[in-house]
Design a protein around this motif. Structure first.
Motif, PDB file in Angstrom:
ATOM      1  N   THR A 150       0.817  -1.217   0.000  1.00 50.11           N
ATOM      2  CA  THR A 150       0.000   0.000   0.000  1.00 50.11           C
ATOM      3  C   THR A 150       0.850   1.266   0.000  1.00 50.11           C
ATOM      4  O   THR A 150       0.307   2.368   0.066  1.00 50.11           O
ATOM      5  CB  THR A 150      -0.946   0.020   1.216  1.00 50.11           C
ATOM      6  OG1 THR A 150      -0.184   0.027   2.427  1.00 50.11           O
ATOM      7  CG2 THR A 150      -1.869  -1.188   1.198  1.00 50.11           C
ATOM      8  N   LYS A 202      -6.600  -3.269  -6.434  1.00 49.77           N
ATOM      9  CA  LYS A 202      -7.276  -2.068  -6.916  1.00 49.77           C
ATOM     10  C   LYS A 202      -6.859  -0.940  -5.985  1.00 49.77           C
ATOM     11  O   LYS A 202      -6.994  -1.040  -4.771  1.00 49.77           O
ATOM     12  CB  LYS A 202      -8.800  -2.245  -6.908  1.00 49.77           C
ATOM     13  CG  LYS A 202      -9.302  -3.317  -7.864  1.00 49.77           C
ATOM     14  CD  LYS A 202     -10.819  -3.393  -7.847  1.00 49.77           C
ATOM     15  CE  LYS A 202     -11.329  -4.531  -8.726  1.00 49.77           C
ATOM     16  NZ  LYS A 202     -11.011  -4.305 -10.142  1.00 49.77           N
ATOM     17  N   GLN A 203      -6.349   0.135  -6.586  1.00 49.05           N
ATOM     18  CA  GLN A 203      -5.758   1.197  -5.776  1.00 49.05           C
ATOM     19  C   GLN A 203      -5.972   2.543  -6.450  1.00 49.05           C
ATOM     20  O   GLN A 203      -5.928   2.640  -7.677  1.00 49.05           O
ATOM     21  CB  GLN A 203      -4.260   0.921  -5.614  1.00 49.05           C
ATOM     22  CG  GLN A 203      -3.540   1.749  -4.569  1.00 49.05           C
ATOM     23  CD  GLN A 203      -2.103   1.272  -4.409  1.00 49.05           C
ATOM     24  OE1 GLN A 203      -1.280   1.428  -5.300  1.00 49.05           O
ATOM     25  NE2 GLN A 203      -1.805   0.660  -3.274  1.00 49.05           N
ATOM     26  N   HIS A 213      -5.963   4.688  -1.128  1.00 48.77           N
ATOM     27  CA  HIS A 213      -6.906   3.645  -0.717  1.00 48.77           C
ATOM     28  C   HIS A 213      -6.643   2.397  -1.551  1.00 48.77           C
ATOM     29  O   HIS A 213      -6.544   2.462  -2.777  1.00 48.77           O
ATOM     30  CB  HIS A 213      -8.353   4.098  -0.898  1.00 48.77           C
ATOM     31  CG  HIS A 213      -9.342   3.064  -0.427  1.00 48.77           C
ATOM     32  ND1 HIS A 213      -9.558   2.794   0.902  1.00 48.77           N
ATOM     33  CD2 HIS A 213     -10.144   2.203  -1.122  1.00 48.77           C
ATOM     34  CE1 HIS A 213     -10.461   1.837   1.018  1.00 48.77           C
ATOM     35  NE2 HIS A 213     -10.826   1.458  -0.197  1.00 48.77           N
ATOM     36  N   SER A 214      -6.521   1.264  -0.877  1.00 51.83           N
ATOM     37  CA  SER A 214      -6.179   0.011  -1.540  1.00 51.83           C
ATOM     38  C   SER A 214      -7.192  -1.065  -1.186  1.00 51.83           C
ATOM     39  O   SER A 214      -7.590  -1.200  -0.020  1.00 51.83           O
ATOM     40  CB  SER A 214      -4.776  -0.459  -1.124  1.00 51.83           C
ATOM     41  OG  SER A 214      -3.812   0.557  -1.295  1.00 51.83           O
ATOM     42  N   ASN A 215      -7.586  -1.823  -2.176  1.00 53.96           N
ATOM     43  CA  ASN A 215      -8.368  -3.038  -1.987  1.00 53.96           C
ATOM     44  C   ASN A 215      -7.576  -4.179  -2.609  1.00 53.96           C
ATOM     45  O   ASN A 215      -7.413  -4.245  -3.827  1.00 53.96           O
ATOM     46  CB  ASN A 215      -9.742  -2.922  -2.650  1.00 53.96           C
ATOM     47  CG  ASN A 215     -10.692  -2.077  -1.840  1.00 53.96           C
ATOM     48  OD1 ASN A 215     -11.083  -2.441  -0.735  1.00 53.96           O
ATOM     49  ND2 ASN A 215     -11.077  -0.928  -2.377  1.00 53.96           N
ATOM     50  N   ASP A 242      -9.917 -10.291   1.760  1.00 50.06           N
ATOM     51  CA  ASP A 242      -9.628  -8.987   1.181  1.00 50.06           C
ATOM     52  C   ASP A 242      -9.022  -8.066   2.229  1.00 50.06           C
ATOM     53  O   ASP A 242      -9.388  -8.116   3.411  1.00 50.06           O
ATOM     54  CB  ASP A 242     -10.897  -8.339   0.622  1.00 50.06           C
ATOM     55  CG  ASP A 242     -11.443  -9.097  -0.576  1.00 50.06           C
ATOM     56  OD1 ASP A 242     -10.629  -9.513  -1.408  1.00 50.06           O
ATOM     57  OD2 ASP A 242     -12.667  -9.278  -0.660  1.00 50.06           O
ATOM     58  N   SER A 249      -8.694  -4.099   2.897  1.00 45.52           N
ATOM     59  CA  SER A 249      -9.091  -2.742   2.537  1.00 45.52           C
ATOM     60  C   SER A 249      -8.317  -1.797   3.444  1.00 45.52           C
ATOM     61  O   SER A 249      -8.431  -1.877   4.672  1.00 45.52           O
ATOM     62  CB  SER A 249     -10.603  -2.549   2.722  1.00 45.52           C
ATOM     63  OG  SER A 249     -10.974  -1.218   2.429  1.00 45.52           O
ATOM     64  N   GLN A 264      -9.001  -6.211   7.291  1.00 50.33           N
ATOM     65  CA  GLN A 264      -8.839  -7.428   6.528  1.00 50.33           C
ATOM     66  C   GLN A 264      -9.471  -8.575   7.297  1.00 50.33           C
ATOM     67  O   GLN A 264      -9.924  -8.408   8.436  1.00 50.33           O
ATOM     68  CB  GLN A 264      -7.367  -7.703   6.240  1.00 50.33           C
ATOM     69  CG  GLN A 264      -6.464  -7.716   7.465  1.00 50.33           C
ATOM     70  CD  GLN A 264      -5.006  -7.745   7.080  1.00 50.33           C
ATOM     71  OE1 GLN A 264      -4.576  -8.500   6.225  1.00 50.33           O
ATOM     72  NE2 GLN A 264      -4.208  -6.898   7.715  1.00 50.33           N
TER      73      GLN A 264
END
Length: 686
Positions: free
Chosen positions: A129, A226-227, A252-254, A275, A277, A310
């Protein structure tokens, strides 16, 4: 939404494909760097020639980063010889220096413009991240070895300081986009300009959508990414004596990840997917004042907030750092002193396998440093001595002294030596938390079978318990180095020996009386009751400060520029780690191991408008439960004209589908196979 590779091809036809200009990099290439005096700040906490530094330091330049095809900071760090960079999956990394890297490496201090990213809960840097725009990095300074005097605790094995560009150098517009077989889209945009005639600014944004790995060890890979992020920086120079900067960003990261942990009544590690987040926010402000031609001072205030959610773990971490430093020169003496304060606020919800003994929701750390460099014999011999004194809430006062000598027997030759002490403060996991780990199987514990399957195969609940009596780890290092710079060659040698005590280890601490009911039922032939009695027992393992380690090794880095348009680099690193533990104790992370790395780099410009940049790494270590592997990252850069350029990169070539990290003892870490990756990038500067 997935974006196909074809979606970027129209950009090529929109670009002004006129007669291609020569390969124009306003930035210098690797060969040009050999001819200039590269200034660094991480080794002395002030500007100093890299050649004159009494540390094993490597500077990764913006030119190398730009030509490498790297898409993240960890990928860029693969270009640093001697640095351990191992990929767990498509978004997780294990990075360290002069030691054993792990998912949560605790002995390597990582900073962005001097702002620490260290979190006290896990002693970790969440590399997946960390989003610093590579095109805005001025350089990355990497110290292999101790940096505790200047930067504080947890800089035992090295320091990485990512230094970003002044916004005056990023005026105008810039954009890039990358796609490939593992990346759907990785796009960046930045715009910068002037603030009257007293300053400048830039704003930037980033989006990323990446695919999962092809093959997992025990589970189907789920390591998608996804970021998106947004940031800004402003620099001000109201006068020749004053300058200031303020910068901030939010990411922000997923991320999809595979995990391993004890989450049910079987008391065994279970592999599962989940996941992550996470939102990471940073703000930093710095004020610098040139008091006189011989003195300056600096005040830096920074704020960091990390919020993560998470599977089975939810954490919030916030820190405020205040640093003040003054440097001045008097005749042959350079004196540096400073004060620092850090406040950590920690919120961590209890989970199925982690809880806390004490309600420690905040930690404070404060202290100061003083360092003097004296020119004993002008142009020949310098002596550098100093110490740092810090106080933290877990172990109290810690002292980290250092003495270094710099000797120049003749022009272009330098010999340096150092003796230094550093400390690593315990993490909250080691100090305060109880962590449920893979259960102890009865048959394995007994060393034989009882003949009753339900008993033999039962895994007794096992806990790794933090210990508020644990002490800081102490490291004493002895280093010796030699440097040479010629017209088209250079050589950098360094050797080290480090003795450490109070190393965190794990020791059995279980009450045997709790097993008496199960034993009695078994002796009476009441096997069902015996099996049930086992469910009321537990095995306790305590973290103790009883280990010692000895680490020996050396690094060699040589550069050669045979032609004006060709420069090369070759390196070899060797590290041997030996543990000395009392009977019944085991290491927390790592074990007796030997690490070897062969490193090569080539930077070749041909036909004026084309450039080939390649990095080769041969990794051979018995610390990660993997085979030896050889990988190459190679990028073809094509400068279309002054505005447009493209790059085609191949990464992790030669190794095929391979495992780089397989330390199965680590709870919550489950790596995947690493595959070859092909990317295509297009860049535009206006």
């Amino acid at each position: 939404m997935k974006i196909s590779y074809q979606s970027l091809w129209p950009l090529l036809f929109l670009s002004p494909l006129v007669i291609a200009d020569p390969f124009e990099d306003a930035e210098l290439d690797l060969s040009a760097l050999m001819e200039m005096d590269v200034q660094v700040t991480s080794a002395m906490k002030r500007a100093q020639s890299a050649f004159d530094t009494a540390s094993s330091i490597y500077v990764l330049s913006k030119e190398q980063i730009n030509k490498s095809g790297a898409n993240s900071v960890p990928e860029a760090l693969k270009m640093v010889p001697g640095l351990i960079v191992r990929q767990l999956d498509n978004n997780q990394w294990a990075i360290s220096s002069r030691g054993v890297a792990s998912r949560f490496s605790s002995k390597l201090l990582v900073m962005v413009d001097g702002q620490s990213l260290y979190t006290p809960k896990f002693a970790a840097v969440y590399w997946e991240t960390l989003n610093v725009p590579l095109y805005d990095i001025e350089r990355i300074e990497v110290i292999r070895g101790q940096g505790g005097l200047l930067w504080g605790t947890n800089a035992n094995n090295g320091v990485i300081n990512i230094i970003t560009k002044n916004s005056i150098d990023t005026r105008g517009a810039y954009a890039n986009a990358t796609t490939g077989n593992q990346i759907n889209i990785d796009a960046n945009a930045r715009y910068g300009g002037d603030l009257s005639n007293k300053g400048s600014y830039r704003i930037y944004g980033h989006v990323k959508d990446a695919n999962e790995s092809k093959k997992g060890i025990s589970l189907t890979p789920s390591d998608t990414a996804k970021q998106h992020s947004l940031g800004l920086r402003a620099d001000f120079t109201p006068s020749d004596e004053w300058s200031a900067l303020i910068q901030g960003d939010v990411t922000h990261s997923n991320l999809g990840q595979n995990y391993r942990g004890v989450i049910d009544e079987t008391n065994r590690n279970v592999s599962f997917s989940g996941d992550l987040s996470r939102t990471d926010s940073r703000v930093m402000a710095r004020l610098e004042n040139r008091i006189s031609p011989d003195a300056n001072q600096m005040l830096q205030v920074s704020w960091l907030k990390q919020s993560g959610n998470q599977t089975y773990i939810k954490e919030n971490f916030e820190s405020i750092d205040i640093d003040y430093q003054m440097n001045f020169l008097y005749d042959s003496l350079q004196l540096d002193w400073g004060l620092n304060y850090r406040y950590n606020k920690i919120s961590f919800e209890e989970s199925v396998f982690l809880d806390s003994d004490k309600d420690l929701d905040n930690l404070q750390q404060y202290g100061g440093l003083i360092q003097a460099q004296y020119n004993v014999i002008p142009n020949y011999l310098d002596l550098v001595v100093g110490t740092r004194l810090d106080h933290n809430d877990l172990t109290g006062w810690e002292n980290q002294p250092s003495a270094r000598v710099i000797y120049k027997p003749q022009e272009r030759h330098l010999i340096w030596g150092a003796i230094s002490r550093s400390v690593r403060t315990p993490t909250l996991i080691e100090f305060n938390d109880d962590y449920k780990v893979n259960g102890t199987v009865v048959e394995e514990a007994l060393g034989g079978s009882t003949g009753i399957k339900a008993i033999d195969e039962y895994a007794i609940a096992t806990y790794l318990n933090g210990n508020d009596k644990v002490e800081s780890e102490n490291y004493v290092s002895y280093e010796l180095g030699y440097r040479f710079e010629g017209n088209n060659t250079s050589l950098d040698l360094s050797a080290f020996h480090t003795d450490a005590d109070n190393i965190a280890a794990i020791r059995f601490n279980t009450d045997p009386n709790q097993f008496l009911p199960a034993i009695r039922f078994f002796q009476l032939g009441q096997f069902e009751q015996a099996a049930f009695a086992l469910t009321q027992t537990r095995v306790d393992l305590d973290v103790v400060s009883q280990g010692e380690t000895t680490t020996n090794g050396f690094d060699i880095v040589a550069t050669w520029q045979p032609l004006n348009n060709l420069s090369t680099e070759l390196g070899y690193s060797y590290t041997k780690i030996d543990y000395d533990l009392p009977e019944g104790a085991t290491p927390t992370i790592g074990f007796d191991s030997t690490n070897r790395q062969v490193f090569g780099k080539v930077n070749y410009t041909l036909f004026n408008k084309h450039n080939i940049f390649a990095t080769l790494r041969v990794e051979n270590s018995d610390a990660y439960n993997t085979d030896r592997y050889t990988t190459m990252d190679i990028t073809w850069n094509y400068q279309i004209n002054q505005t447009w350029s493209t790059a085609l990169s191949g990464k992790n070539l030669f190794a095929g589908s391979h495992i780089e990290y397989n330390n199965t003892r680590e709870t919550y870490t489950l790596p995947n196979y690493i595959d070859e990756c092909i990317t295509f990038s297009i860049k535009a500067s206006f």
